[in-house]
Motif scaffolding. Structure first.
Motif, PDB file in Angstrom:
ATOM      1  N   PHE A 213       0.856  -1.182   0.000  1.00 59.41           N
ATOM      2  CA  PHE A 213       0.000   0.000   0.000  1.00 59.41           C
ATOM      3  C   PHE A 213       0.893   1.232   0.000  1.00 59.41           C
ATOM      4  CE2 PHE A 213      -1.974   3.497   2.374  1.00 59.41           C
ATOM      5  CZ  PHE A 213      -3.093   3.725   1.585  1.00 59.41           C
ATOM      6  N   ILE A 214       0.582   2.218  -0.850  1.00 58.37           N
ATOM      7  CA  ILE A 214       1.368   3.447  -0.948  1.00 58.37           C
ATOM      8  C   ILE A 214       0.424   4.639  -0.880  1.00 58.37           C
ATOM      9  CG2 ILE A 214       2.943   4.826  -2.355  1.00 58.37           C
ATOM     10  CD1 ILE A 214       3.788   2.195  -3.731  1.00 58.37           C
ATOM     11  N   LYS A 215       0.733   5.579  -0.011  1.00 63.74           N
ATOM     12  CA  LYS A 215       0.010   6.852   0.056  1.00 63.74           C
ATOM     13  C   LYS A 215       0.985   7.963  -0.311  1.00 63.74           C
ATOM     14  CE  LYS A 215      -2.459   9.997   3.197  1.00 63.74           C
ATOM     15  NZ  LYS A 215      -3.540  10.277   2.230  1.00 63.74           N
ATOM     16  N   THR A 216       0.617   8.763  -1.301  1.00 62.56           N
ATOM     17  CA  THR A 216       1.502   9.820  -1.798  1.00 62.56           C
ATOM     18  C   THR A 216       1.146  11.160  -1.173  1.00 62.56           C
ATOM     19  OG1 THR A 216       1.904   8.681  -3.896  1.00 62.56           O
ATOM     20  CG2 THR A 216       2.260  11.054  -3.860  1.00 62.56           C
TER      21      THR A 216
ATOM     22  N   LEU B  57      -2.550   0.294  -4.275  1.00 62.53           N
ATOM     23  CA  LEU B  57      -2.653  -0.988  -3.579  1.00 62.53           C
ATOM     24  C   LEU B  57      -2.343  -2.095  -4.577  1.00 62.53           C
ATOM     25  CD1 LEU B  57      -3.539  -2.631  -1.018  1.00 62.53           C
ATOM     26  CD2 LEU B  57      -5.837  -2.682  -2.036  1.00 62.53           C
ATOM     27  N   TYR B  58      -1.391  -2.944  -4.217  1.00 60.80           N
ATOM     28  CA  TYR B  58      -0.992  -4.038  -5.105  1.00 60.80           C
ATOM     29  C   TYR B  58      -1.012  -5.357  -4.339  1.00 60.80           C
ATOM     30  CZ  TYR B  58       0.689  -0.102  -7.847  1.00 60.80           C
ATOM     31  OH  TYR B  58       0.762   1.084  -8.543  1.00 60.80           O
TER      32      TYR B  58
ATOM     33  N   LEU C 153      -5.061  -1.639  -7.224  1.00 64.58           N
ATOM     34  CA  LEU C 153      -6.348  -2.152  -6.760  1.00 64.58           C
ATOM     35  C   LEU C 153      -7.066  -1.190  -5.822  1.00 64.58           C
ATOM     36  CD1 LEU C 153      -5.168  -5.776  -5.887  1.00 64.58           C
ATOM     37  CD2 LEU C 153      -6.473  -5.101  -7.915  1.00 64.58           C
ATOM     38  N   ALA C 154      -6.534   0.013  -5.633  1.00 66.24           N
ATOM     39  CA  ALA C 154      -7.071   0.914  -4.611  1.00 66.24           C
ATOM     40  C   ALA C 154      -8.548   1.230  -4.832  1.00 66.24           C
ATOM     41  CB  ALA C 154      -6.255   2.200  -4.555  1.00 66.24           C
ATOM     42  N   GLU C 155      -8.966   1.392  -6.083  1.00 65.72           N
ATOM     43  CA  GLU C 155     -10.370   1.695  -6.349  1.00 65.72           C
ATOM     44  C   GLU C 155     -11.219   0.440  -6.399  1.00 65.72           C
ATOM     45  OE1 GLU C 155     -10.888   4.193  -9.727  1.00 65.72           O
ATOM     46  OE2 GLU C 155      -9.664   5.834  -8.924  1.00 65.72           O
ATOM     47  N   GLU C 156     -10.611  -0.690  -6.794  1.00 66.18           N
ATOM     48  CA  GLU C 156     -11.355  -1.942  -6.855  1.00 66.18           C
ATOM     49  C   GLU C 156     -11.579  -2.547  -5.472  1.00 66.18           C
ATOM     50  OE1 GLU C 156      -9.578  -4.695  -9.613  1.00 66.18           O
ATOM     51  OE2 GLU C 156      -8.918  -3.052 -10.911  1.00 66.18           O
ATOM     52  N   GLN C 157     -10.636  -2.298  -4.566  1.00 64.21           N
ATOM     53  CA  GLN C 157     -10.738  -2.819  -3.207  1.00 64.21           C
ATOM     54  C   GLN C 157     -10.600  -1.659  -2.207  1.00 64.21           C
ATOM     55  OE1 GLN C 157      -8.249  -6.239  -2.379  1.00 64.21           O
ATOM     56  NE2 GLN C 157      -8.384  -6.971  -4.482  1.00 64.21           N
ATOM     57  N   PRO C 158     -11.586  -0.751  -2.201  1.00 65.94           N
ATOM     58  CA  PRO C 158     -11.465   0.445  -1.349  1.00 65.94           C
ATOM     59  C   PRO C 158     -11.401   0.120   0.140  1.00 65.94           C
ATOM     60  CG  PRO C 158     -13.687   0.242  -2.243  1.00 65.94           C
ATOM     61  CD  PRO C 158     -12.848  -0.765  -2.961  1.00 65.94           C
ATOM     62  N   ASP C 159     -12.098  -0.934   0.574  1.00 65.18           N
ATOM     63  CA  ASP C 159     -12.073  -1.288   1.991  1.00 65.18           C
ATOM     64  C   ASP C 159     -10.679  -1.715   2.431  1.00 65.18           C
ATOM     65  OD1 ASP C 159     -14.747  -0.722   2.102  1.00 65.18           O
ATOM     66  OD2 ASP C 159     -15.409  -2.826   2.030  1.00 65.18           O
ATOM     67  N   THR C 160     -10.005  -2.489   1.584  1.00 65.43           N
ATOM     68  CA  THR C 160      -8.640  -2.920   1.905  1.00 65.43           C
ATOM     69  C   THR C 160      -7.700  -1.725   1.921  1.00 65.43           C
ATOM     70  OG1 THR C 160      -9.058  -5.060   0.849  1.00 65.43           O
ATOM     71  CG2 THR C 160      -6.764  -4.467   1.253  1.00 65.43           C
ATOM     72  N   ALA C 161      -7.824  -0.846   0.931  1.00 66.87           N
ATOM     73  CA  ALA C 161      -6.984   0.348   0.888  1.00 66.87           C
ATOM     74  C   ALA C 161      -7.228   1.216   2.109  1.00 66.87           C
ATOM     75  CB  ALA C 161      -7.253   1.131  -0.394  1.00 66.87           C
TER      76      ALA C 161
END
Length: 470
Positions: A361-364, A377-378, A390-398
């Protein structure tokens, strides 16, 4: 007991044979790995160089020692943190370094009885010089208990290996200047081009094949391998190999065009944060040992102190460290030291991240010269090259990872000011300022350049500037 640490600047793990690379870049490093232990998942928690080495020598991550940026005018390490060379000097070791990090920040010379500054009249440092200076020092101190730190510049840019090293990786039948090959265009038209023109491209020629630059990197690694071979064979000649704990590590890796990063070491992707880590100590570390679990830079300091304790029955103070000793993993009691590694960078861009066995997970905070989404998210298991966000596909995980990152930052800072936010607020990205200085030479502002970055445009402006001077 003798300890030699080799920092191999910009060496990414997956460019070594012992880490699975199919080209002959590292026959001797692979031999060293077979004689000791290799850590398959070693990470630099803080990048690039200044932050990485400060973490190594303090055993603390950047948020704890305060150095999270590279090339900043704001950073300063006070004299209270523990420092590996100082600790070992106090324990009776003769401490020495062949190194140029003092040119970056003064604290890198702390704790050494002998500091041999390898800097010369060029930006880069040849591995031949580092090995030669190290051999001279070893000859005079072979009978002592010592700690010797060697900082090899290879394979840092500019990639300038001896010509005979290039052909095994880029055959004579290939043409790096083929006008039909446009693979260099993305690099030449990138926002960072003015900086790399000066510091890299001008030194390797106006080539057109990006594959040639990657081949130069491989040739640099092969050259470095020969310099390490020369050093190691000298240990045998001095008859001190058996008594020497040898540690090889990358301070960070290198992006070789991945993620629109052209031959540099920014981005919290595995090509940059996953580093080689190899340890050899005859009679103490099992041969052909491979540790599969995750470890990180800050684990080196507690590991060395425990090794000294085993060998010399030294007692050390109760140092506060974020790292954990690697000895349980070396003995087979554990497999790695961390299930979660927190990542940080601030140079060309500013970001933080989390690496687990499965996810990245990366936050810029500031994308700088790059076009980055605010969150990435990868799934490393199915996407090891981190190509599908995957950040938009898996928003809960992100969201879960972002909360975990926020909690870690708050708990680590314990109310102190965040050095990353201080850097961005007071000075901005350190390397963005470097680009601005280069652009000023041709009369461009950062905003003007961002609208239309192109090699042709910049070269024309530079040519006109030089003609005007004449």
């Amino acid at each position: 007991m003798k300890i030699i640490m080799l920092s191999l600047d910009s060496l990414r793990a997956d460019r070594l044979g012992s880490y699975g690379y199919h080209k002959p870049t590292s026959p001797y490093i692979d031999k060293i790995a077979s004689e000791g232990a290799l850590f398959e998942q070693a990470f630099a928690s803080d990048i690039p160089t200044e932050a990485a080495h400060t973490s190594i020598f303090t055993g603390k991550v950047g948020l704890n020692h305060g150095i999270v940026s590279h090339g900043s005018n704001l950073t300063h390490l006070n004299k209270t943190p523990q420092w590996l060379p100082t600790i070992l000097k106090q324990a009776g070791f003769t401490t020495a370094a062949v190194d140029n990090l003092y040119q970056l920040k003064e604290w890198f010379a702390r704790g050494y009885r002998y500091y041999i500054n390898s800097v010369g009249d060029k930006r880069w440092i040849d591995g031949e010089l580092v090995t030669s200076l190290a051999k001279d020092w070893l000859k005079e101190h072979a009978d002592e208990d010592f700690f010797l730190f060697l900082h090899y510049w290879d394979p840092h840019t500019p990639y300038l290996p001896p010509k005979e090293y290039i052909e095994p990786f880029y055959g004579a039948e290939k043409n790096s200047y083929d006008k039909a090959n446009n693979s260099m265009n993305p690099a030449y038209n990138h926002t960072a081009y003015p900086f790399f023109k000066q510091h890299h491209f001008d030194h390797i020629g106006n080539i057109r094949d990006a594959g040639y630059v990657n081949a130069l990197y491989d040739a640099e690694v092969r050259y470095l391998d020969d310099k390490i071979k020369e050093l190691d064979q000298y240990l045998e000649e001095l008859q001190i190999k058996e008594d020497t704990l040898l540690i090889l590590f990358g301070d960070h890796g290198e992006s070789l065009t991945e993620h629109q990063i052209y031959w540099d070491h920014c981005g919290l992707y595995d090509v940059t944060v996953r580093v080689p880590l190899i340890m050899r100590w005859p009679h103490h570390i099992q041969q052909n040992k491979r540790v599969k679990g995750m470890v990180q830079h800050v684990d080196l300091l507690p590991t060395i102190l425990e090794g000294v304790t085993q060998a010399k029955e030294k007692q050390f103070n109760d140092y506060q460290m974020d790292g954990k000793s690697l000895w349980p993993s070396l003995s087979g009691q554990e497999d790695g030291t961390h299930s979660t590694i927190f990542l940080s960078e601030c140079a060309w861009q500013a970001a933080r991240g989390i690496r687990t066995d499965q996810f990245k997970f990366i936050k810029t905070w500031d994308s700088g010269l790059f076009d980055r989404p605010p969150r990435e998210l990868y799934d490393i298991k199915i996407d090891p090259y981190e190509t599908h966000n995957l950040a938009e596909e898996q928003p809960d995980t992100a969201e879960q990872f972002e909360k975990e990152l926020h909690v870690w930052i708050e708990e680590t800072l314990t109310g102190q000011e965040d050095p990353l936010e201080k850097q961005l607020k007071e000075e901005g990205l350190p390397f963005k300022k470097r680009i601005e200085k280069v652009l000023q030479q041709v009369g461009l502002s950062w905003e003007e350049w961002q609208k239309n970055p192109s090699k042709e445009r910049y070269d024309q402006l530079l040519h006109a500037k030089l003609q005007h001077k004449d």
